[in-house]
Write an enzyme that holds these catalytic residues in place. Structure first.
Site, PDB file in Angstrom:
ATOM      1  N   ARG A 144     -62.425  -7.969 -38.182  1.00 34.49           N
ATOM      2  CA  ARG A 144     -61.604  -8.618 -37.154  1.00 34.49           C
ATOM      3  C   ARG A 144     -61.973  -8.023 -35.800  1.00 34.49           C
ATOM      4  NH1 ARG A 144     -59.164  -4.544 -35.780  1.00 34.49           N
ATOM      5  NH2 ARG A 144     -58.095  -5.610 -34.079  1.00 34.49           N
ATOM      6  N   GLY A 145     -61.367  -8.575 -34.744  1.00 33.53           N
ATOM      7  CA  GLY A 145     -61.658  -8.119 -33.391  1.00 33.53           C
ATOM      8  C   GLY A 145     -62.745  -8.982 -32.780  1.00 33.53           C
ATOM      9  N   ALA A 146     -62.482  -9.509 -31.595  1.00 33.48           N
ATOM     10  CA  ALA A 146     -63.362 -10.531 -31.013  1.00 33.48           C
ATOM     11  C   ALA A 146     -64.833 -10.143 -30.973  1.00 33.48           C
ATOM     12  CB  ALA A 146     -62.855 -10.907 -29.619  1.00 33.48           C
ATOM     13  N   ARG A 204     -61.917 -18.520 -37.649  1.00 32.13           N
ATOM     14  CA  ARG A 204     -60.797 -18.116 -36.784  1.00 32.13           C
ATOM     15  C   ARG A 204     -61.005 -18.791 -35.434  1.00 32.13           C
ATOM     16  NH1 ARG A 204     -58.488 -12.329 -36.603  1.00 32.13           N
ATOM     17  NH2 ARG A 204     -56.653 -13.640 -36.229  1.00 32.13           N
ATOM     18  N   GLN A 247     -51.728  -3.844 -36.831  1.00 36.25           N
ATOM     19  CA  GLN A 247     -53.061  -3.355 -36.467  1.00 36.25           C
ATOM     20  C   GLN A 247     -52.989  -2.103 -35.596  1.00 36.25           C
ATOM     21  OE1 GLN A 247     -52.041  -6.551 -36.191  1.00 36.25           O
ATOM     22  NE2 GLN A 247     -53.684  -8.009 -36.617  1.00 36.25           N
ATOM     23  N   ASP A 252     -59.259 -12.138 -27.012  1.00 37.09           N
ATOM     24  CA  ASP A 252     -60.000 -12.951 -27.974  1.00 37.09           C
ATOM     25  C   ASP A 252     -60.641 -14.165 -27.326  1.00 37.09           C
ATOM     26  OD1 ASP A 252     -59.421 -12.155 -31.106  1.00 37.09           O
ATOM     27  OD2 ASP A 252     -57.898 -11.414 -29.723  1.00 37.09           O
ATOM     28  N   LYS A 301     -53.850 -10.772 -29.005  1.00 33.13           N
ATOM     29  CA  LYS A 301     -52.908 -10.630 -30.104  1.00 33.13           C
ATOM     30  C   LYS A 301     -51.478 -10.896 -29.644  1.00 33.13           C
ATOM     31  CE  LYS A 301     -53.736  -9.942 -33.525  1.00 33.13           C
ATOM     32  NZ  LYS A 301     -53.957 -10.963 -34.570  1.00 33.13           N
TER      33      LYS A 301
END
Length: 381
Positions: free
Chosen positions: A64-66, A98, A212, A253, A264
């Site tokens: 995860r994470g842009a 996503r 997170q 993101d 987020k």
């Protein structure tokens, strides 16, 4: 297909297991991910042998994470090409895994275009696969370098806005090495401040519903030896009113052309609090997160996630007496409907500055953002 390696270690040394890596064992190339759903209890690597396994890892937030999603998307295309699968089909599945994170589709497109360029030039499948992998590795390297430059620009900005050092920074979600080819985005700035003795306290939002901040940012802060304190998201207002926050640093993101920032869920309330309390609200993100094709915040597609993430608490994946490992523990009556957007959007007028690897945009306007992007493209060319 995905499989898992054994646990690596249980000590408190700084992170050494990369969040993502390409490997080529005798049975064929694989993409290896540090499974972020298992942190902080276990450090387990998830092995993806095809794009479908990677799509599932992305959707389940194992990766995860842009910025890291962009890298993963590029490697996913390379994996499909190297193993002889349908590259275009894999690319479409990956890009849609996503929808809010623009880096994912950027990374997919970059590797896909490299693959296609070789085929159009008359090259074979093996050459095209090598080109896709080279594109993924180049993006990985560029993101690591961008992380370092963002840290420098961000620390300089903090020192300008808050002379005297001893910064108390509030952050949301996770923006460290777990989301990047380097040391992260917003977290990298806080880490830079820590290394030069100018971080007094890192306030870590728990980041509900998937925690997170609690699970991942605290994990990284502890391993880096940073002074940090965890709080529930709804305690942030209390911190602001007590004068305990000097700056808010978050990642992104997707950043629309007008400077609207999707991040987020829970980021927008922090921006409102920061504005009311006259505290800088700073977004740190690479230019790959800026999407000139998305005109404004209203045009950003916000991912809606499953309701059970709100109505249940996921049990630890390590055995706990009386609890099924990995199962959901209900916290709401059966049948309760849940509103669970993964992101919210902060309008540009609430953003003090956007920090990128190519410099800082402040005040945040469409014109200033476009100028920075254009300048970056000219340098690249």
């Amino acid at each position: 297909m995905a499989d898992q390696y054994a646990q690596i270690r249980e000590d408190n040394r700084p992170i050494e297991i990369p969040a993502i890596r390409w490997d080529e064992p005798p049975e064929g190339p694989v993409l290896v991910l540090l499974d972020q759903t298992r942190l902080p209890a276990e450090e387990i690597e998830l092995v993806c042998t095809d794009a479908s396994a990677l799509v599932e890892a992305i959707r389940s937030l194992a990766v995860r994470g842009a910025p890291l999603l962009g890298i993963a998307g590029a490697y996913g295309v390379a994996l499909a090409a190297a193993r002889g699968f349908d590259v275009d089909g894999a690319a479409a599945s990956l890009a849609g895994a996503r929808p809010t994170a623009v880096n994912l589709s950027y990374g997919v497109r970059r590797a896909q275009e490299a693959h296609l360029a070789v085929l159009r030039a008359g090259g074979g499948q093996e050459q095209a696969a090598a080109a896709a992998l080279a594109a993924a590795r180049a993006l990985h390297k560029e993101d690591a370098e961008a992380s370092g430059r963002m840290a420098v620009h961000g620390l300089t900005l903090l020192d300008e806005l808050l002379p005297g050092g001893s910064h108390r920074i509030l952050t949301h979600c996770n923006t460290g090495a777990l989301v990047s080819g380097g040391e992260g985005t917003a977290f990298a700035v806080a880490l830079a401040a820590h290394r030069v003795g100018r971080l007094r306290r890192l306030w870590v939002d728990e980041t509900r519903p998937l925690l997170q901040g609690a699970r991942l940012t605290s994990y990284e802060a502890a391993r880096a030896g940073m002074a940090y304190t965890l709080l529930t998201d709804n305690a942030a207002g209390s911190l602001f009113s007590a004068g305990e926050v000097d700056a808010v640093l978050i990642g992104a993101d997707r950043i629309a052309a007008d400077g609207s920032v999707a991040n987020k869920v829970g980021s927008y309330p922090l921006a409102v609090l920061a504005r009311y309390h006259h505290v800088p609200f700073i977004v740190v993100a690479p230019l790959t997160t800026v999407d000139p094709d998305t005109p404004n915040g209203a045009s950003i597609e916000v991912e809606q996630r499953a309701g059970h993430e709100v109505t249940e608490i996921t049990a630890p994946l390590v055995p706990v007496a009386g609890v099924e490992a990995g199962g959901g523990i209900p916290v709401a009556p059966l049948g309760t409907q849940a509103y669970n957007p993964a992101f919210d959007v902060t309008p540009p007028e609430l953003v003090t500055a956007i920090v990128t690897e190519e410099g800082v945009v402040s005040p945040v306007t469409a014109e200033a953002l476009a100028e920075l992007c254009d300048r970056s493209r000219q340098v690249t060319i």
